[in-house]
Design an enzyme around this catalytic site. Structure first.
Site, PDB file in Angstrom:
ATOM      1  N   LYS A  98      -7.578   0.753   4.892  1.00 35.44           N
ATOM      2  CA  LYS A  98      -6.295   0.835   5.590  1.00 35.44           C
ATOM      3  C   LYS A  98      -6.172   2.074   6.448  1.00 35.44           C
ATOM      4  O   LYS A  98      -5.126   2.318   7.037  1.00 35.44           O
ATOM      5  CB  LYS A  98      -5.170   0.799   4.567  1.00 35.44           C
ATOM      6  N   GLY A 103      -3.487   5.048   9.862  1.00 33.45           N
ATOM      7  CA  GLY A 103      -3.375   4.273   8.634  1.00 33.45           C
ATOM      8  C   GLY A 103      -2.163   3.380   8.726  1.00 33.45           C
ATOM      9  O   GLY A 103      -1.189   3.704   9.405  1.00 33.45           O
ATOM     10  N   THR A 133       0.134  -0.098  -5.673  1.00 32.91           N
ATOM     11  CA  THR A 133      -0.789   0.944  -5.219  1.00 32.91           C
ATOM     12  C   THR A 133      -1.852   1.130  -6.280  1.00 32.91           C
ATOM     13  O   THR A 133      -1.540   1.214  -7.464  1.00 32.91           O
ATOM     14  CB  THR A 133      -0.022   2.275  -5.007  1.00 32.91           C
ATOM     15  N   THR A 137       0.733  -1.217   0.000  1.00 32.51           N
ATOM     16  CA  THR A 137       0.000   0.000   0.000  1.00 32.51           C
ATOM     17  C   THR A 137       0.771   1.280   0.000  1.00 32.51           C
ATOM     18  O   THR A 137       1.982   1.304   0.068  1.00 32.51           O
ATOM     19  CB  THR A 137      -0.995  -0.015   1.171  1.00 32.51           C
ATOM     20  N   SER A 153       4.780   0.938  -0.087  1.00 31.17           N
ATOM     21  CA  SER A 153       5.540   0.759  -1.319  1.00 31.17           C
ATOM     22  C   SER A 153       5.499   1.995  -2.203  1.00 31.17           C
ATOM     23  O   SER A 153       6.456   2.288  -2.907  1.00 31.17           O
ATOM     24  CB  SER A 153       5.022  -0.457  -2.087  1.00 31.17           C
TER      25      SER A 153
END
Length: 183
Positions: free
Chosen positions: A43, A55, A172, A11, A134
């Site tokens: 998230k 988050g 993503t 994410t 990421s």
């Protein structure tokens, strides 16, 4: 023969504070190896009766365990974000089971934004912007540029930064969730 290890990639999460508002957002993609397992994962959450936004980036199960522990720390310390984050980081670093959790946590209340890690770090960003995951560095760079060169709101910066990260980072996506708190 060596067993094949699947690596979870999770994410992009970003927090931006601007104009009396903090926004925390994330994409929704969960990937196992080269397979997208879920498109709309949640998230980011409201904790402490809506007073704290949080988050995570990392393993979903680990992050859910952290949300539960973090909310307990917030309750234990009267919703004091900094104190709860320090206590969570201390426990995360020293507890035998927690030490193996693979996640990063961004948390924000009306006045403070923090990054909490399992190595014991509790960091407040100098410029009221923090990104993890990421695509976190892509979103962070985009947010900093948008803050410097636009009048967009915190929410708009988070949304656009996540869209930019989604266009670059294969882990993503553009299924964006954003939560806000205003001071």
């Amino acid at each position: 023969m060596k067993a094949l290890k699947h690596e979870w990639h999770h994410t992009t999460v970003i927090a931006v504070r601007r104009g009396g508002t903090v926004a925390v957002g994330s994409d929704g993609q969960v990937t196992l190896g080269t397979t997208v397992m879920k498109h709309g994962a949640a998230k980011v959450r409201r904790l402490a009766d809506g007073r704290v936004l949080a988050g995570f980036a990392g393993s979903v199960a680990d992050a859910l365990a952290l949300f539960t522990r973090f909310e307990a720390k917030l309750d234990e310390h009267g919703h004091n974000l900094e104190r709860a984050a320090v206590e969570l980081a201390r426990e995360w670093r020293t507890d035998r089971a927690l030490r193996h959790l693979e996640a990063l946590l961004i948390a924000a209340d009306r006045s403070t934004t923090l990054l909490v890690s399992g190595t014991g770090e509790v960091l407040a960003p100098d410029d009221d912007v923090v990104g993890v995951g990421s695509g976190g560095s892509y979103a962070l760079a985009a947010a900093r540029a948008l803050i410097a060169h636009t009048e967009l709101t915190a929410r708009q910066i988070v949304e656009e930064s996540l869209r930019i990260a989604a266009a670059i980072d294969i882990y993503t996506n553009d299924r964006i969730t954003v939560l806000e708190l205003t001071s």
